[in-house]
Design a protein around this motif. Structure first.
Motif, PDB file in Angstrom:
ATOM      1  N   TRP A  69      13.361   5.722  14.554  1.00 27.55           N
ATOM      2  CA  TRP A  69      13.066   4.167  14.617  1.00 27.55           C
ATOM      3  C   TRP A  69      12.963   4.573  16.176  1.00 27.55           C
ATOM      4  CZ3 TRP A  69      17.598   7.207  12.901  1.00 27.55           C
ATOM      5  CH2 TRP A  69      18.305   6.378  11.450  1.00 27.55           C
ATOM      6  N   ILE A  70      12.448   2.922  16.115  1.00 29.68           N
ATOM      7  CA  ILE A  70      11.857   3.179  17.815  1.00 29.68           C
ATOM      8  C   ILE A  70      12.454   2.071  18.725  1.00 29.68           C
ATOM      9  CG2 ILE A  70      10.782   1.367  16.864  1.00 29.68           C
ATOM     10  CD1 ILE A  70       7.870   2.980  18.946  1.00 29.68           C
ATOM     11  N   GLY A  71      12.684   2.910  19.862  1.00 29.71           N
ATOM     12  CA  GLY A  71      13.071   1.877  20.476  1.00 29.71           C
ATOM     13  C   GLY A  71      12.494   1.992  21.686  1.00 29.71           C
ATOM     14  N   GLY A  89       7.757   1.169  14.078  1.00 29.34           N
ATOM     15  CA  GLY A  89       6.256   1.019  15.037  1.00 29.34           C
ATOM     16  C   GLY A  89       6.836   0.243  15.649  1.00 29.34           C
ATOM     17  N   LEU A  90       5.941  -0.043  17.184  1.00 21.65           N
ATOM     18  CA  LEU A  90       5.359  -0.817  18.105  1.00 21.65           C
ATOM     19  C   LEU A  90       4.743  -1.232  19.336  1.00 21.65           C
ATOM     20  CD1 LEU A  90       8.295  -3.028  18.890  1.00 21.65           C
ATOM     21  CD2 LEU A  90       8.799  -0.733  20.690  1.00 21.65           C
ATOM     22  N   ALA A  98       1.043  -0.984   0.251  1.00 19.35           N
ATOM     23  CA  ALA A  98       0.100  -0.061  -0.423  1.00 19.35           C
ATOM     24  C   ALA A  98       1.223   1.332  -0.002  1.00 19.35           C
ATOM     25  CB  ALA A  98      -0.570  -0.705   1.416  1.00 19.35           C
ATOM     26  N   GLY A  99       2.275   1.641  -0.289  1.00 22.57           N
ATOM     27  CA  GLY A  99       3.091   2.172  -0.500  1.00 22.57           C
ATOM     28  C   GLY A  99       4.359   2.139  -0.509  1.00 22.57           C
ATOM     29  N   ARG A 100       5.386   2.728  -0.270  1.00 17.26           N
ATOM     30  CA  ARG A 100       6.402   2.216  -1.231  1.00 17.26           C
ATOM     31  C   ARG A 100       7.595   1.752   0.139  1.00 17.26           C
ATOM     32  NH1 ARG A 100       9.990   6.788  -0.678  1.00 17.26           N
ATOM     33  NH2 ARG A 100       9.650   8.407  -0.440  1.00 17.26           N
ATOM     34  N   LEU A 101       7.085   2.424   1.500  1.00 16.27           N
ATOM     35  CA  LEU A 101       7.657   2.914   2.881  1.00 16.27           C
ATOM     36  C   LEU A 101       6.886   1.706   3.340  1.00 16.27           C
ATOM     37  CD1 LEU A 101       8.420   6.486   3.530  1.00 16.27           C
ATOM     38  CD2 LEU A 101      10.110   4.778   2.784  1.00 16.27           C
ATOM     39  N   ALA A 102       7.267   0.737   4.110  1.00 21.82           N
ATOM     40  CA  ALA A 102       6.803  -0.618   4.740  1.00 21.82           C
ATOM     41  C   ALA A 102       7.988  -0.692   6.120  1.00 21.82           C
ATOM     42  CB  ALA A 102       6.745  -1.380   4.221  1.00 21.82           C
ATOM     43  N   ALA A 103       7.219  -0.610   7.594  1.00 20.10           N
ATOM     44  CA  ALA A 103       7.365  -1.424   9.012  1.00 20.10           C
ATOM     45  C   ALA A 103       6.552  -3.282   9.252  1.00 20.10           C
ATOM     46  CB  ALA A 103       7.312  -0.227   9.604  1.00 20.10           C
ATOM     47  N   ALA A 104       7.002  -3.459   9.844  1.00 21.71           N
ATOM     48  CA  ALA A 104       5.657  -4.687  10.370  1.00 21.71           C
ATOM     49  C   ALA A 104       5.858  -4.061  12.515  1.00 21.71           C
ATOM     50  CB  ALA A 104       7.049  -5.550  10.299  1.00 21.71           C
ATOM     51  N   SER A 156       0.265  -6.576  11.928  1.00 20.47           N
ATOM     52  CA  SER A 156       0.193  -5.800  11.067  1.00 20.47           C
ATOM     53  C   SER A 156       1.282  -5.609   9.574  1.00 20.47           C
ATOM     54  CB  SER A 156      -0.520  -5.515  11.174  1.00 20.47           C
ATOM     55  OG  SER A 156      -1.586  -5.406  11.448  1.00 20.47           O
ATOM     56  N   ALA A 157       1.358  -5.309   8.580  1.00 21.68           N
ATOM     57  CA  ALA A 157       2.435  -4.598   7.852  1.00 21.68           C
ATOM     58  C   ALA A 157       2.048  -2.956   7.816  1.00 21.68           C
ATOM     59  CB  ALA A 157       2.498  -5.059   6.359  1.00 21.68           C
ATOM     60  N   LEU A 158       2.534  -1.975   8.026  1.00 23.65           N
ATOM     61  CA  LEU A 158       2.233  -0.791   8.162  1.00 23.65           C
ATOM     62  C   LEU A 158       3.307   0.071   6.863  1.00 23.65           C
ATOM     63  CD1 LEU A 158       0.355   1.607   9.433  1.00 23.65           C
ATOM     64  CD2 LEU A 158       2.515   2.280  10.766  1.00 23.65           C
ATOM     65  N   TYR A 159       2.484   0.580   6.362  1.00 22.30           N
ATOM     66  CA  TYR A 159       2.644   1.517   4.937  1.00 22.30           C
ATOM     67  C   TYR A 159       2.417   2.645   4.759  1.00 22.30           C
ATOM     68  CZ  TYR A 159       3.118  -3.024   2.794  1.00 22.30           C
ATOM     69  OH  TYR A 159       3.594  -4.796   2.360  1.00 22.30           O
ATOM     70  N   LEU A 160       3.718   3.272   4.335  1.00 19.92           N
ATOM     71  CA  LEU A 160       3.594   4.991   4.440  1.00 19.92           C
ATOM     72  C   LEU A 160       3.384   5.293   2.518  1.00 19.92           C
ATOM     73  CD1 LEU A 160       2.988   7.407   5.824  1.00 19.92           C
ATOM     74  CD2 LEU A 160       5.050   7.927   6.455  1.00 19.92           C
TER      75      LEU A 160
END
Length: 127
Positions: free
Chosen positions: A108-110, A65-66, A19-25, A29-33
């Protein structure tokens, strides 16, 4: 196309439309921007859970995300501060928005902290 890989084996699993070129798990879920907005896809089923537009006149920069929260970094198209959006991953609701350094290019997230990096090499920790 998004591809799910097994954590232990690295084997390819299901695919889904990205759903977008930027992704995070984020959790399951896969989160897309992307230019079409922010979206979450259920990794087990490959189905889109939700989609929401980005703020007007912004360009997607990064996503992370986290623990049920997703964070999208967007830059204004005509100058000004960048914005960090917090998404509730189960619903897509933007639960918080914060202005950040206009040179922010990565997030980034920590544990208990978000880290922003700028094009000048500066790193900021946000609690």
């Amino acid at each position: 196309t998004g591809l799910v890989l097994g954590m232990d084996s690295g084997r390819a699993g299901g695919t889904h439309p990205a759903a977008g070129r930027l992704a995070a798990a984020v959790d399951t879920s896969a989160l897309y921007l992307g230019t079409g907005g922010a979206a979450a896809v259920d990794l087990a089923l490959g189905r889109e859970r939700w989609r929401t537009p980005l703020p007007a006149a912004t360009t997607p920069v990064d996503v992370t995300g986290l623990d049920g929260a997703g964070f999208g970094l967007v830059a204004p198209d005509r100058g000004g501060p960048a914005r960090l959006l917090r998404y509730a991953v189960p619903t897509g609701v933007v639960s918080a928005e914060r202005q950040v350094d206009d040179a922010a290019i990565r997030v980034w997230i920590g544990p208990g902290v978000l880290v922003l990096a700028t094009s000048a090499g500066t790193v900021h920790g946000l609690a």
